[in-house]
Structure formats: C-alpha cells, structure tokens
Design a protein around this motif. Structure first.
Motif, PDB file in Angstrom:
ATOM      1  N   SER A  49       0.775  -1.147   0.006  1.00 34.86           N
ATOM      2  CA  SER A  49       0.121   0.047   0.136  1.00 34.86           C
ATOM      3  C   SER A  49       1.022   1.167  -0.006  1.00 34.86           C
ATOM      4  CB  SER A  49      -0.946   0.107   1.038  1.00 34.86           C
ATOM      5  OG  SER A  49      -0.171   0.246   2.291  1.00 34.86           O
ATOM      6  N   ALA A  50       0.194   2.366  -0.131  1.00 35.31           N
ATOM      7  CA  ALA A  50       0.886   3.671  -0.097  1.00 35.31           C
ATOM      8  C   ALA A  50       1.468   3.800   1.313  1.00 35.31           C
ATOM      9  CB  ALA A  50      -0.189   4.945  -0.239  1.00 35.31           C
ATOM     10  N   PRO A  51       2.554   4.413   1.505  1.00 32.22           N
ATOM     11  CA  PRO A  51       3.114   4.586   2.980  1.00 32.22           C
ATOM     12  C   PRO A  51       2.203   5.279   4.044  1.00 32.22           C
ATOM     13  CG  PRO A  51       4.691   5.453   1.204  1.00 32.22           C
ATOM     14  CD  PRO A  51       3.584   5.100   0.430  1.00 32.22           C
ATOM     15  N   ARG A  52       2.252   4.560   4.966  1.00 37.90           N
ATOM     16  CA  ARG A  52       1.176   4.707   6.178  1.00 37.90           C
ATOM     17  C   ARG A  52       2.207   5.255   7.659  1.00 37.90           C
ATOM     18  NH1 ARG A  52      -3.249   0.326   5.753  1.00 37.90           N
ATOM     19  NH2 ARG A  52      -4.416   1.845   7.208  1.00 37.90           N
ATOM     20  N   ILE A  53       1.556   6.134   8.119  1.00 38.95           N
ATOM     21  CA  ILE A  53       2.243   6.769   9.491  1.00 38.95           C
ATOM     22  C   ILE A  53       2.152   5.745  10.535  1.00 38.95           C
ATOM     23  CG2 ILE A  53       2.433   8.753  11.177  1.00 38.95           C
ATOM     24  CD1 ILE A  53       1.295  10.370   8.556  1.00 38.95           C
ATOM     25  N   ILE A  54       3.151   5.365  11.020  1.00 43.78           N
ATOM     26  CA  ILE A  54       3.229   4.461  12.406  1.00 43.78           C
ATOM     27  C   ILE A  54       3.575   5.248  13.710  1.00 43.78           C
ATOM     28  CG2 ILE A  54       4.070   2.330  13.200  1.00 43.78           C
ATOM     29  CD1 ILE A  54       2.564   1.949  10.583  1.00 43.78           C
ATOM     30  N   ARG A  55       2.432   5.238  14.696  1.00 44.16           N
ATOM     31  CA  ARG A  55       2.848   5.763  16.067  1.00 44.16           C
ATOM     32  C   ARG A  55       2.590   4.777  17.029  1.00 44.16           C
ATOM     33  NH1 ARG A  55      -0.446  10.490  17.295  1.00 44.16           N
ATOM     34  NH2 ARG A  55      -1.982   9.417  16.134  1.00 44.16           N
ATOM     35  N   LEU A  56       3.147   4.748  18.268  1.00 44.62           N
ATOM     36  CA  LEU A  56       2.905   4.131  19.447  1.00 44.62           C
ATOM     37  C   LEU A  56       2.547   4.730  20.723  1.00 44.62           C
ATOM     38  CD1 LEU A  56       2.841   0.942  20.077  1.00 44.62           C
ATOM     39  CD2 LEU A  56       5.265   1.380  20.801  1.00 44.62           C
ATOM     40  N   VAL A  57       1.677   4.740  21.138  1.00 44.75           N
ATOM     41  CA  VAL A  57       1.123   5.461  22.410  1.00 44.75           C
ATOM     42  C   VAL A  57       0.744   4.717  23.693  1.00 44.75           C
ATOM     43  CG1 VAL A  57       0.640   7.576  21.186  1.00 44.75           C
ATOM     44  CG2 VAL A  57      -1.287   5.920  21.770  1.00 44.75           C
ATOM     45  N   THR A  58       1.148   4.985  24.695  1.00 45.09           N
ATOM     46  CA  THR A  58       0.647   4.148  25.860  1.00 45.09           C
ATOM     47  C   THR A  58      -0.979   4.099  25.972  1.00 45.09           C
ATOM     48  OG1 THR A  58       0.551   6.405  27.428  1.00 45.09           O
ATOM     49  CG2 THR A  58       2.772   4.690  27.494  1.00 45.09           C
ATOM     50  N   TYR A  59      -1.322   2.666  26.502  1.00 44.77           N
ATOM     51  CA  TYR A  59      -2.455   2.406  26.347  1.00 44.77           C
ATOM     52  C   TYR A  59      -3.168   2.646  27.987  1.00 44.77           C
ATOM     53  CZ  TYR A  59      -6.552  -0.859  26.865  1.00 44.77           C
ATOM     54  OH  TYR A  59      -7.862  -1.429  27.103  1.00 44.77           O
ATOM     55  N   LEU A  60      -4.206   3.397  27.942  1.00 43.06           N
ATOM     56  CA  LEU A  60      -4.803   3.902  29.389  1.00 43.06           C
ATOM     57  C   LEU A  60      -5.913   2.814  29.622  1.00 43.06           C
ATOM     58  CD1 LEU A  60      -5.427   7.688  28.650  1.00 43.06           C
ATOM     59  CD2 LEU A  60      -3.508   6.430  29.651  1.00 43.06           C
ATOM     60  N   PRO A  61      -5.684   2.126  30.938  1.00 44.09           N
ATOM     61  CA  PRO A  61      -6.563   1.271  31.398  1.00 44.09           C
ATOM     62  C   PRO A  61      -7.736   1.934  31.887  1.00 44.09           C
ATOM     63  CG  PRO A  61      -4.770   1.572  33.086  1.00 44.09           C
ATOM     64  CD  PRO A  61      -4.428   2.474  31.823  1.00 44.09           C
ATOM     65  N   GLY A  62      -8.793   1.131  32.143  1.00 43.00           N
ATOM     66  CA  GLY A  62      -9.915   1.665  32.589  1.00 43.00           C
ATOM     67  C   GLY A  62     -11.259   1.054  31.984  1.00 43.00           C
ATOM     68  N   GLN A  63     -12.370   1.511  32.209  1.00 47.87           N
ATOM     69  CA  GLN A  63     -13.535   1.426  31.389  1.00 47.87           C
ATOM     70  C   GLN A  63     -14.056   2.377  30.572  1.00 47.87           C
ATOM     71  OE1 GLN A  63     -16.883  -1.186  33.850  1.00 47.87           O
ATOM     72  NE2 GLN A  63     -17.700   0.788  33.938  1.00 47.87           N
ATOM     73  N   LEU A  64     -14.429   2.002  29.283  1.00 49.14           N
ATOM     74  CA  LEU A  64     -15.126   3.026  28.624  1.00 49.14           C
ATOM     75  C   LEU A  64     -16.154   3.747  29.242  1.00 49.14           C
ATOM     76  CD1 LEU A  64     -14.731   1.541  25.006  1.00 49.14           C
ATOM     77  CD2 LEU A  64     -13.611   3.248  25.973  1.00 49.14           C
ATOM     78  N   LEU A  65     -16.190   4.860  28.917  1.00 45.42           N
ATOM     79  CA  LEU A  65     -17.331   5.694  29.390  1.00 45.42           C
ATOM     80  C   LEU A  65     -18.689   5.001  29.001  1.00 45.42           C
ATOM     81  CD1 LEU A  65     -18.624   8.162  30.803  1.00 45.42           C
ATOM     82  CD2 LEU A  65     -17.912   9.669  28.783  1.00 45.42           C
ATOM     83  N   SER A  66     -18.807   4.689  27.721  1.00 37.35           N
ATOM     84  CA  SER A  66     -19.857   4.251  27.108  1.00 37.35           C
ATOM     85  C   SER A  66     -20.659   2.900  27.786  1.00 37.35           C
ATOM     86  CB  SER A  66     -19.616   3.782  25.697  1.00 37.35           C
ATOM     87  OG  SER A  66     -18.473   2.791  25.724  1.00 37.35           O
ATOM     88  N   ARG A  67     -19.539   2.371  28.857  1.00 37.29           N
ATOM     89  CA  ARG A  67     -19.985   1.103  29.253  1.00 37.29           C
ATOM     90  C   ARG A  67     -20.232   1.306  30.845  1.00 37.29           C
ATOM     91  NH1 ARG A  67     -15.598  -2.758  26.238  1.00 37.29           N
ATOM     92  NH2 ARG A  67     -16.351  -2.622  24.300  1.00 37.29           N
ATOM     93  N   SER A  68     -20.048   2.697  31.185  1.00 37.71           N
ATOM     94  CA  SER A  68     -20.066   3.063  32.769  1.00 37.71           C
ATOM     95  C   SER A  68     -21.221   3.685  33.047  1.00 37.71           C
ATOM     96  CB  SER A  68     -18.987   3.889  33.177  1.00 37.71           C
ATOM     97  OG  SER A  68     -17.576   3.389  32.596  1.00 37.71           O
TER      98      SER A  68
END
Length: 352
Positions: A113-132
């Motif tokens: 495929s055409a070049p794609r931008i790659i990034r890595l960020v930390t994962y935030l634990p918890g429960q999605l607001l949609s499920r709270s």
C-alpha cells in the motif's frame, strides 16, 4: 441510494484504508520499536489501531494511519500530547513512545500500500465511558476534566491546527446534502431545523468568541473511567479530531454525550457545564449559543454517520453506535426553544 462523496470530504473519511493484519502489526512493533507482544485490533473511524500487550514493557496502542493522512496532522497530535505532559503531568493522556530511531512517528508500506504513518502511544486502562453507569457526579467530573484539558492546551499551537476537518461544528451546513440519506421525513426535518438554528443564531457569534486548540471529540468511546469508581475519569483518548476552535464548541461536544435522562433533557448537560465552569468560567455570549451548538453537533453526527454507514457497510455498526441516543436527543431537544434552553443553562450550570 447513491452514496456519492459529498463536497468537502477528505480522503481519510471518504475512502476506506487497506486492512492491516495482526501479523503485520506485530512485525512493525518488532522492527520499529524492538518490542514483542500480542496485538488485538481496536475499532477506529480512519486509522487501524491495535491494543499491544508486551513482555515486560507495558501496554500500548499501535496506530497505523490512513494512507491519505498528512504527516503534519499526526505530528500535531504527538506534539500536543507532549505539551499536555509538560503543562499538567497529572492529566491522564496517552504518552508518545519513540521508535528505535528516536522518532515519534515513521512511515511504513504495508502489503504494497501507499506509505502509512506509524505511531505508538501508551494504553490507558479503565472502563470506557460508554460502558460505565451514569451519575450526577460523573457528569460534573467530566466537565472538570475537559476544562483542565483545555487549560493544558491553552498555550499550544501547531500549523496543522487549521486543518479542514468536517467534524468541526462550524462546518455543519456543509453536510446538508447528506440529509438525503436519512430515510424518515420527520427526522430529516429535525436535522434541517437544527442546522437552520445554528446558521441563524450561532454562526454570526462564533467569530467573536475565545478560541484555541481543543480536543474536539469528548465522546463516550474516547473517555475511560475508573472501573471501581465510574464517576472518576481515568483518561481521554484519540486526539485525531483536534482543531483550533472556540472553547464553547469543545464544551458543546462533550455536553452532547451527557444523554438526556428523566426530567429536563438538558439536566445532565447542565451538570457537565457546571463542572467545566468550576475550572473555566464561560462568557455570556458562549452560554447564549451553547444549545444551538449542541443541536448542531447532533445534526453533524447523524449526517456523517448515516452517510458513512451506507458507504461502508462493514463499519456500519461502529459508525452508528450512538444512533439511538443521538436521535432521542435530537427529538427531545427539538421541542425546546433556544431562549428556554439558554435560561436553563444560566440557572442550572453555575459552579457550586
């Protein structure tokens, strides 16, 4: 019905991105970050995202951008997260993980495929607001959090902040052609009225208001809560809709997702605004157009997601995940006059 690409749509929303497999995600992780672990796909509107669990290095989100995404816009997100960390390190936002070359992002061609931008960020634990479970305390705490986030971004700027983003409330009139994709005539009329009210009452005022870079998408799938204390905000995700915009637009977006409950339909939103005002007081002109902005955001959601659901059937469930709540909100708020709504906010959204 023909789901033609509406005028003004960027390629990142109008064209689907090629798939990325778990094996490809793990290969990118090893090659560019020197990490080994497991990958689980996460839903996304434009990007391909993976929840990464590593061996001894923690959890991350690997973000593979749409091929049409501009490198300046992802750089905007990286630098915003760095700025927030520097200004208010207690705010729980994802942290950018540099790759083996010491860069916040790089480009990779995946399966030709055409070049794609790659990034890595930390994962935030918890429960999605949609499920709270919702509560009055949660409404208020979310408002406080958004105001703190706005303050942390107050002194930040980036050239990409002026991007032409269709998820900008100020562009709601550009989505009028999408109303044709709404099957029910009564619902089409509700959306028309919301856009008409925005153009008449809010659009002339907006250029006079305070503006800065804002998150622009505090929806219930972009916020995580403490699983044991669902009124406590654990973090905010996805800075992909950031823009330079009036502060009140950012507040209106968050207020939209405090869905109407029993009683007055604006009660949860007013508690949210009260929390926000305890950190960042609003000006009279801002409160005066808040109701019109809330209705405009709801109209924007309906127009864009109805069109996307038709154009991309495989993503239909994801893009229409808020449809029930959005239509309930639009229908209930359609019965309120802007004057009554303004008085309600003035009377019920003052900080305690």
């Amino acid at each position: 019905m023909n789901a033609a690409v509406p005028d003004g749509f960027g390629e990142t929303l109008a064209e689907d991105a090629p798939d990325v497999s778990i094996a490809e995600a793990l290969a990118i992780l090893r090659r560019h970050y020197g990490l080994i672990g497991t990958a689980r796909p996460l839903p996304g509107e434009r990007d391909h995202n993976f929840h990464i669990q590593t061996e001894g290095e923690g959890e991350f989100v690997l973000k593979v951008s749409h091929p049409a995404e501009d490198a300046g816009f992802t750089d905007f997100q990286n630098k915003a997260l760095d700025h927030i960390l520097a200004v208010d390190p207690t705010l729980p936002v994802p942290l950018v993980r540099k790759n083996l070359e010491g860069d916040a992002q790089c480009t990779v061609s995946i399966s030709g495929s055409a070049p794609r931008i790659i990034r890595l960020v930390t994962y935030l634990p918890g429960q999605l607001l949609s499920r709270s479970p919702a509560s009055a305390a949660q409404d208020r705490n979310l408002g406080i959090f958004l105001a703190r986030l706005g303050r942390a971004l107050r002194g930040f700027f980036h050239p990409a902040a002026g991007s032409d983003l269709l998820w900008d409330i100020r562009k709601v009139a550009k989505t009028r052609p999408m109303i044709a994709h709404i099957a029910d005539a009564g619902r089409r009329a509700i959306v028309e009225r919301a856009i008409d009210a925005f153009e008449e009452h809010a659009a002339p005022v907006i250029p006079k208001l305070r503006a800065q870079i804002v998150h622009n998408d505090m929806n219930t799938y972009n916020v995580v809560m403490d699983a044991s204390q669902p009124e406590v905000v654990s973090g905010i995700l996805d800075f992909g809709d950031m823009i330079h915009s009036p502060l009140i637009c950012d507040l209106a977006i968050g207020a939209v997702y405090r869905w109407p409950a029993e009683g007055h339909p604006l009660a949860p939103a007013a508690r949210f605004v009260a929390g926000y005002q305890s950190v960042q007081p609003l000006e009279v002109e801002e409160i005066g157009i808040l109701f019109n902005l809330i209705r405009a955001r709801l109209a924007l959601i309906v127009n864009i997601t109805t069109w996307q659901g038709e154009r991309f059937p495989a993503k239909r469930d994801y893009v229409l995940r808020h449809a029930g709540e959005v239509w309930t909100s639009l229908e209930r708020l359609d019965g309120l006059s802007p004057a009554d709504a303004r008085h309600y906010f003035l009377d019920h959204s003052n900080p305690e």
